[in-house]
Motif scaffolding. Structure first.
Motif, PDB file in Angstrom:
ATOM      1  N   ASN A   1      62.829 100.310 156.807  1.00  0.00           N
ATOM      2  CA  ASN A   1      62.502  99.776 155.170  1.00  0.00           C
ATOM      3  C   ASN A   1      61.238  98.274 155.268  1.00  0.00           C
ATOM      4  N   ALA A   2      61.913  98.272 156.036  1.00  0.00           N
ATOM      5  CA  ALA A   2      61.006  96.491 156.593  1.00  0.00           C
ATOM      6  C   ALA A   2      60.912  96.639 157.987  1.00  0.00           C
TER       7      ALA A   2
ATOM      8  N   TRP B   1      63.849  89.976 146.255  1.00  0.00           N
ATOM      9  CA  TRP B   1      62.893  90.392 146.464  1.00  0.00           C
ATOM     10  C   TRP B   1      61.844  90.275 147.789  1.00  0.00           C
ATOM     11  N   SER B   2      61.391  88.636 147.798  1.00  0.00           N
ATOM     12  CA  SER B   2      60.235  87.853 148.116  1.00  0.00           C
ATOM     13  C   SER B   2      61.377  86.439 148.651  1.00  0.00           C
TER      14      SER B   2
ATOM     15  N   GLU C   1      59.014  93.133 160.909  1.00  0.00           N
ATOM     16  CA  GLU C   1      58.322  91.777 161.450  1.00  0.00           C
ATOM     17  C   GLU C   1      57.940  91.672 162.320  1.00  0.00           C
TER      18      GLU C   1
ATOM     19  N   THR D   1      66.571  88.131 155.905  1.00  0.00           N
ATOM     20  CA  THR D   1      66.807  89.567 155.537  1.00  0.00           C
ATOM     21  C   THR D   1      67.062  89.542 154.250  1.00  0.00           C
TER      22      THR D   1
ATOM     23  N   TRP E   1      65.867  95.301 152.683  1.00  0.00           N
ATOM     24  CA  TRP E   1      64.788  95.980 152.562  1.00  0.00           C
ATOM     25  C   TRP E   1      63.759  95.221 152.959  1.00  0.00           C
ATOM     26  N   ARG E   2      63.971  93.928 153.206  1.00  0.00           N
ATOM     27  CA  ARG E   2      62.750  92.454 153.510  1.00  0.00           C
ATOM     28  C   ARG E   2      63.200  91.966 154.796  1.00  0.00           C
ATOM     29  N   ILE E   3      62.571  91.912 155.185  1.00  0.00           N
ATOM     30  CA  ILE E   3      62.255  90.997 155.891  1.00  0.00           C
ATOM     31  C   ILE E   3      61.033  89.456 156.341  1.00  0.00           C
ATOM     32  N   ARG E   4      61.362  88.267 156.759  1.00  0.00           N
ATOM     33  CA  ARG E   4      60.337  87.123 156.549  1.00  0.00           C
ATOM     34  C   ARG E   4      60.700  86.706 157.486  1.00  0.00           C
TER      35      ARG E   4
END
Length: 189
Positions: A6-7, A90-91, A9, A61, A48-51
């Protein structure tokens, strides 16, 4: 990989990648060899998201379990307890020095977190619409926040200072021989 990706980085100078899967797991892998770094990082639901922080030392995450987790990219171990949100985060983005993580949710809330302690540094602030993107300026505490409409908001973020640890006043009293009274004035201990 055992699940659907899903993600993804890059971490650091691109020598590692962080991958998030629909089975609630995430992992860090060396790009050159594909070798996993440290243990699998776990959420209770899909990631769902990674930064990744600008220095590449930390990865955040987010998951359907309404948490953001902050991980050490060298060891894949958690840095803090899970950061719990009211709805799906989400972000999110690290500030320039990596000390603060700002998160935005599909429920339209924004919050600042201390990266080392995992403590909330702000109340849950209303953006007024789902937050789909949060990005910090590379050198200032200004974030661009967007989502739910064709407009972006420029949030001027004040410098955030983490609260002093509970033991600090006692240590200061022991070393300096002074303490704060009930009116927060120094007096001899």
């Amino acid at each position: 990989f055992a699940g659907i990706i899903n993600a993804i980085e890059y971490a650091g100078a691109g020598e590692r990648i962080v991958v998030g899967l629909d089975d609630g797991s995430a992992g860090i892998y060396e790009v050159a060899t594909g070798k996993q770094v440290g243990p699998i990082m776990l959420h209770n639901e899909a990631v769902w998201r990674i930064r990744v922080s600008r220095d590449g030392r930390m990865a955040a995450t987010s998951s359907d379990d309404r948490t953001v987790r902050i991980w050490d990219t060298a060891t894949a171990l958690p840095i803090t307890s899970p950061l719990l949100h009211e709805s799906l985060p989400w972000s999110f983005d690290f500030n320039a020095d990596g000390s603060v993580l700002y998160t935005g949710t599909v429920g339209g809330r924004i919050r600042a977190w201390d990266v080392k302690s995992g403590q909330a540094l702000s109340a849950s602030l209303s953006h007024g619409e789902p937050v789909e993107i949060v990005r910090f300026h590379p050198s200032r505490n200004v974030a661009i926040v967007g989502g739910g409409s064709p407009t972006l908001r420029d949030w001027s973020i004040p410098d955030v200072v983490a609260p002093a640890p509970a033991w600090l006043p006692e240590l200061a009293e022991a070393i300096g021989g002074k303490k704060l009274n009930e009116r927060n004035l120094l007096e001899t201990a």
